[in-house]
Motif scaffolding. Structure first.
Motif, PDB file in Angstrom:
ATOM      1  N   LEU A  52       0.821  -1.209   0.000  1.00 29.28           N
ATOM      2  CA  LEU A  52       0.000   0.000   0.000  1.00 29.28           C
ATOM      3  C   LEU A  52       0.860   1.266   0.000  1.00 29.28           C
ATOM      4  O   LEU A  52       0.453   2.295  -0.546  1.00 29.28           O
ATOM      5  CB  LEU A  52      -0.934   0.008   1.215  1.00 29.28           C
ATOM      6  N   ALA A  99      -2.285   3.354   8.454  1.00 23.01           N
ATOM      7  CA  ALA A  99      -2.682   2.161   7.696  1.00 23.01           C
ATOM      8  C   ALA A  99      -1.467   1.519   7.040  1.00 23.01           C
ATOM      9  O   ALA A  99      -1.303   0.293   7.055  1.00 23.01           O
ATOM     10  CB  ALA A  99      -3.737   2.526   6.650  1.00 23.01           C
ATOM     11  N   LEU A 152       0.500  -0.406   9.473  1.00 21.50           N
ATOM     12  CA  LEU A 152      -0.137  -1.692   9.768  1.00 21.50           C
ATOM     13  C   LEU A 152       0.092  -2.677   8.638  1.00 21.50           C
ATOM     14  O   LEU A 152       0.151  -3.894   8.854  1.00 21.50           O
ATOM     15  CB  LEU A 152      -1.631  -1.426   9.962  1.00 21.50           C
ATOM     16  N   ASP A 153       0.260  -2.170   7.424  1.00 24.82           N
ATOM     17  CA  ASP A 153       0.459  -3.016   6.236  1.00 24.82           C
ATOM     18  C   ASP A 153       1.922  -3.449   6.097  1.00 24.82           C
ATOM     19  O   ASP A 153       2.301  -4.072   5.123  1.00 24.82           O
ATOM     20  CB  ASP A 153       0.010  -2.233   4.984  1.00 24.82           C
ATOM     21  N   GLU A 198       5.472  -5.436   7.248  1.00 23.31           N
ATOM     22  CA  GLU A 198       5.865  -6.707   7.873  1.00 23.31           C
ATOM     23  C   GLU A 198       7.139  -6.536   8.672  1.00 23.31           C
ATOM     24  O   GLU A 198       8.160  -6.199   8.070  1.00 23.31           O
ATOM     25  CB  GLU A 198       6.095  -7.784   6.812  1.00 23.31           C
ATOM     26  N   ILE A 217      -3.979  -6.048  -5.740  1.00 27.58           N
ATOM     27  CA  ILE A 217      -3.169  -6.839  -4.806  1.00 27.58           C
ATOM     28  C   ILE A 217      -3.768  -8.207  -4.513  1.00 27.58           C
ATOM     29  O   ILE A 217      -3.069  -9.215  -4.550  1.00 27.58           O
ATOM     30  CB  ILE A 217      -2.986  -6.069  -3.462  1.00 27.58           C
ATOM     31  N   HIS A 239      -2.349 -12.252  -3.881  1.00 31.22           N
ATOM     32  CA  HIS A 239      -2.356 -12.947  -2.587  1.00 31.22           C
ATOM     33  C   HIS A 239      -3.065 -14.304  -2.717  1.00 31.22           C
ATOM     34  O   HIS A 239      -2.611 -15.306  -2.165  1.00 31.22           O
ATOM     35  CB  HIS A 239      -3.086 -12.111  -1.530  1.00 31.22           C
ATOM     36  N   ARG A 265       2.579 -16.447   6.663  1.00 24.83           N
ATOM     37  CA  ARG A 265       3.018 -15.076   6.361  1.00 24.83           C
ATOM     38  C   ARG A 265       1.960 -14.325   5.553  1.00 24.83           C
ATOM     39  O   ARG A 265       1.614 -13.181   5.852  1.00 24.83           O
ATOM     40  CB  ARG A 265       4.332 -15.118   5.564  1.00 24.83           C
ATOM     41  N   LYS A 295      -0.131 -11.027   6.505  1.00 23.29           N
ATOM     42  CA  LYS A 295       0.019  -9.881   5.614  1.00 23.29           C
ATOM     43  C   LYS A 295      -1.359  -9.392   5.153  1.00 23.29           C
ATOM     44  O   LYS A 295      -1.654  -8.196   5.182  1.00 23.29           O
ATOM     45  CB  LYS A 295       0.869 -10.280   4.406  1.00 23.29           C
ATOM     46  N   ASN A 318      -3.425  -7.947   8.155  1.00 23.11           N
ATOM     47  CA  ASN A 318      -2.977  -6.601   8.519  1.00 23.11           C
ATOM     48  C   ASN A 318      -3.397  -5.581   7.468  1.00 23.11           C
ATOM     49  O   ASN A 318      -3.758  -4.447   7.787  1.00 23.11           O
ATOM     50  CB  ASN A 318      -1.451  -6.572   8.686  1.00 23.11           C
ATOM     51  N   GLN A 319      -3.372  -5.999   6.202  1.00 22.01           N
ATOM     52  CA  GLN A 319      -3.764  -5.077   5.137  1.00 22.01           C
ATOM     53  C   GLN A 319      -5.262  -4.763   5.198  1.00 22.01           C
ATOM     54  O   GLN A 319      -5.672  -3.629   4.947  1.00 22.01           O
ATOM     55  CB  GLN A 319      -3.395  -5.664   3.779  1.00 22.01           C
ATOM     56  N   HIS A 375      -6.977  -4.674   7.986  1.00 20.69           N
ATOM     57  CA  HIS A 375      -7.106  -3.699   9.078  1.00 20.69           C
ATOM     58  C   HIS A 375      -6.577  -2.325   8.658  1.00 20.69           C
ATOM     59  O   HIS A 375      -7.089  -1.293   9.108  1.00 20.69           O
ATOM     60  CB  HIS A 375      -6.395  -4.205  10.333  1.00 20.69           C
ATOM     61  N   ALA A 376      -5.564  -2.321   7.780  1.00 24.90           N
ATOM     62  CA  ALA A 376      -5.048  -1.049   7.268  1.00 24.90           C
ATOM     63  C   ALA A 376      -6.124  -0.316   6.473  1.00 24.90           C
ATOM     64  O   ALA A 376      -6.309   0.897   6.615  1.00 24.90           O
ATOM     65  CB  ALA A 376      -3.808  -1.298   6.404  1.00 24.90           C
ATOM     66  N   ILE A 421      -0.684 -10.456  17.984  1.00 25.77           N
ATOM     67  CA  ILE A 421       0.026 -10.434  16.697  1.00 25.77           C
ATOM     68  C   ILE A 421       1.537 -10.347  16.942  1.00 25.77           C
ATOM     69  O   ILE A 421       2.322 -11.116  16.380  1.00 25.77           O
ATOM     70  CB  ILE A 421      -0.449  -9.250  15.834  1.00 25.77           C
TER      71      ILE A 421
END
Lengths: 376, 376
Positions: free
Chosen positions: A214, A255, A258-259, A261, B222, B226, B244, B248, B251-252, B254-255, B275
């Motif tokens: 992102l 955001a 959070l994205d 790693e 994206i 994935h 992983r 990923k 988290n995205q 939630h982002a 987390i």
């Protein structure tokens, strides 16, 4: 030769459109442009004294009274060497003695390194009587010291253009409007934590650049539009648009964190509650009175510290001892929804936009003129 | 005609690649494909009994013993009408009596509506002896009831293809591998809160679609990558890649929630600590033993409730009364870093991949065969 010593102050800046991610880590060229407001130095400032040292080219520096290991600080060394190399030939082999103090706690999230590096660059430039050869030249040197430091060299609203040259020479700060243009703007800083961040900005940015899908999209396709819209909002003094864009961009920055790693969490429960309270407050009616908001914040988030307990000489601290005032209807509405969270905020700082770096009189020097060590 | 009554069970599914955002709100066509694991029904399941009602076309339905206002629930009505219209002509004007129970608390964030709608569709299809006219047809009906319900109609690992037809008829679920393909996979559900979400998924998705710049990019550019990477990881049983990618993508998601106006916060301090603990655990060494992880989680996050205190008949609940076991070196390392947070987790559920909906024997009926009301 004459003993020369100069003292200046420089402001803190807070980003309205966030800088996150470097295109070049060494040159500190950012992935995206950013935009900030320069906070008034009556509230928050760094003061720095720089003196020439005639005996050799050594550098000694004290930060808040503690001596730094300057040799280990490549950023500070780079900035000083860069400026020294631009001084008059007879000064190029002289050393520096430097003292710098902040009037606010270092770990409060107020970008003390930005104010500090901006102040250092400005003060040395005054000492060596350096005139910029192009607009923003000093900001490009400050940028090499600490990215967002470049935005602390101007008053009011400041944009840091990412630039397009590979050497970073056009990655400079530029003023949008000065601090007198829109004098009604106020800033309420909520210091939620006085602990150091768990992930440093440098490391966090690097991880985001390496792993966040992102971030690339944000930097390449979104931020320029945010900047343009923000500049227009500032120029026409459109508070609602400025506030909305500020929150949108800030949330988007979090955001991206959070994205990353592994994910970076900079918002805690209190930050989220503050965001929600302000969203509620703004949704209830168009509230533009900082006193309404600060009264509400004091009720929702009664501070843990009194002004006297904060390690700061700033007159703008609002602490536990601030008298409670009646709330407006909007305030009562939000307090009813959000409730009260005791001790979750440390203290508040109420301030406004202000000037860029300022040269002080000789009575302000932090170094003793004989020993060239900090005055006690 | 004969009195007909059928009872089936259906599983909960948990997304590894998240569904967030609708292209069409009415048809429930998602902005992006998603991928889930079907949890074993020995742990978590919905049980539903559906009976024909011969006297008129009325519908009555009980959920966990409480009668629902079916007229007010357009999604359930739609699904029932859709299936009834596909039944044999002599059945089309009959009514339904329906009882459904979950063996787990509704508000634990376990997508009870997905399991419930999947179970309803499957049970009615069994009752009317409906055979799919194309693969995934039942999943497309369940989708109209509750988007992710379509993923609860298959065992193992299931993909919900967003499809490309404007009527949504190819927006269906498809199995990747069944629950026997990779039998070692285990899931540890950490129930952090048993409160209802502050923002419903429906409203949150709508806000994200309207306001998040990052959601559009995620959905269009994206998620397909994935999904492809996740499918390949599952097929070659590559745990590290699966884990992983799961984190990923989560988290995205939630982002994107954070990038929404107003921002949506689904992660609290405990979720973030969990987390971080799992990231630390995985970084220390390649840990693939669920017992190591659950021992660690019990030490870092001692549950607030005992298994008996959880409103659940599931045998897979791990609560406060679970005996503490020694930690591995990795566990000791993480415990040292993360510390212990008492009462921050409600309870855990330890489970594995399992089958899709199952038809039960006649002894399992939830409705009394005379009154057609729930058995007491």
């Amino acid at each position: 030769m004459e003993r020369r010593m100069v003292t200046c102050t420089a402001p803190v800046n807070i980003a309205l459109i966030k800088y996150w991610g470097k295109l070049d880590e060494d040159l500190i060229i950012p992935l995206n442009s950013s935009l900030s407001i320069t906070l008034h130095q009556e509230s928050l400032r760094t003061t720095t004294t720089v003196a020439w040292y005639e005996h050799d080219s050594s550098i000694r520096m004290w930060l808040n009274g503690e001596e730094l290991d300057v040799d280990a600080n490549l950023r500070i060394r780079f900035v000083l060497d860069e400026l020294r190399s631009r001084s008059r030939p007879e000064f190029r082999n002289l050393g520096f003695r430097i003292a710098s103090v902040n009037n606010f706690p270092t770990a409060a999230g107020l970008a003390s390194s930005a104010a500090g590096l901006a102040c250092l660059v400005y003060t040395v430039a005054e000492l060596i009587q350096y005139k910029e050869t192009f607009p923003g030249e000093l900001s490009s040197i400050a940028r090499r010291g600490s990215g967002s430091a470049c935005r602390s060299l101007d008053s009011g609203f400041v944009k840091w253009n990412k630039g397009s040259l590979v050497d970073g020479s056009d990655s400079v700060a530029e003023q949008i409007v000065d601090d007198m243009y829109w004098p009604e703007v106020r800033i309420l800083v909520c210091v939620v934590s006085d602990q150091k961040k768990t992930t440093s900005s440098t490391k966090g940015m690097r991880n985001s650049v390496e792993s966040s899908e992102l971030l690339k999209y944000r930097a390449l396709s979104i931020v320029d539009d945010h900047i343009t819209a923000m500049e227009e909002a500032i120029k026409r003094m459109d508070f609602n648009t400025m506030a909305r864009l500020t929150m949108k961009d800030s949330n988007q920055f979090h955001a991206v964190c959070l994205d990353t790693e592994p994910p970076i969490f900079y918002l805690n429960e209190t930050s989220k509650a503050i965001i929600s309270a302000v969203e509620e407050f703004n949704a209830y009616s168009n509230q533009e009175d900082i006193n309404e908001l600060s009264n509400l914040m004091l009720r929702c988030f009664p501070p843990r510290l009194s002004a006297a307990e904060v390690d700061s000489s700033s007159p703008s601290i609002i602490g536990r001892d601030e008298p409670s005032k009646p709330l407006s209807a909007a305030g009562e509405h939000v307090l009813g929804k959000v409730g009260t969270r005791e001790n979750s905020v440390q203290y508040f700082i109420k301030t406004r936009a202000g000037p860029g770096p300022l040269r002080m009189s000789d009575t302000s020097h932090l170094l003793d003129s004989e020993s060239l060590e900090p005055k006690t």
